[in-house]
Design a protein around this motif. Sequence first.
Motif, short mmCIF file in Angstrom:
data_model
loop_
_atom_site.label_atom_id
_atom_site.label_comp_id
_atom_site.label_asym_id
_atom_site.label_seq_id
_atom_site.Cartn_x
_atom_site.Cartn_y
_atom_site.Cartn_z
N ALA A 40 0.84 -1.20 0.00
CA ALA A 40 0.00 0.00 0.00
C ALA A 40 0.87 1.25 0.00
N TYR B 26 0.90 3.89 -3.02
CA TYR B 26 0.57 5.29 -2.72
C TYR B 26 1.64 6.23 -3.29
N SER C 161 1.58 6.15 -7.16
CA SER C 161 0.37 6.79 -7.67
C SER C 161 0.44 8.31 -7.51
N ALA C 162 0.94 8.75 -6.38
CA ALA C 162 1.06 10.19 -6.15
C ALA C 162 2.04 10.82 -7.14
N MET D 66 -6.56 9.96 -2.05
CA MET D 66 -5.57 8.88 -1.88
C MET D 66 -4.91 8.97 -0.51
N SER D 67 -4.60 10.18 -0.08
CA SER D 67 -3.96 10.36 1.23
C SER D 67 -4.88 9.93 2.36
N CYS E 221 -7.19 7.58 2.23
CA CYS E 221 -7.17 6.12 2.24
C CYS E 221 -5.86 5.59 2.82
N PHE E 222 -4.76 6.23 2.47
CA PHE E 222 -3.47 5.79 2.98
C PHE E 222 -3.35 6.03 4.48
#
Length: 151
Positions: free
Chosen positions: A84, A88, A91-92, A112-113, A115-116
């Motif tokens: 993960a 992350y 993807s970022a 995204m942040s 979810c992370f």
Amino acid sequence: MTSVFKKLLSKELGEERYDGYYLCYRNVLRDQGYAGRKIGNEQVYKEMYEYLKEKDKHVLDKMLERLTDAMESALIINKQYVFAFIFYLLSAMFLIFMNLNPLVTIVSLILMSTCFIYKTCEYVVNKFCYIDANIALVYKAVLDKLISLRE
């Protein structure tokens, strides 16, 4: 957010009983440090054994199965976190270097942040649930002993 072990133990043994075991461990560790863990194990083992000794073998087998599933879930959470984290970061970076509309990029990074951060909290809670893991190990020992006595 609670650890996988706390959820299982609270459900299996009851919230009050779990809280008692937790406080026992916490007090022993606070007073005697890591060396006192054995004393906490013995106290919790005796109380847990008394509580579970009247249970039927079939019930004990189901309890052991649920404990095994919880241990597996905790292991999966720990193993998946690295993936993960890497996903992350990649993807970022991908979103940033795509030169999209800044609003789309910012909203995407925020989602995204979020979810992370959830995954990180889940990882930290399950990784550092030292007392819960000790109680789960004692629980497993009690179940193993009772199941072997029933056979």
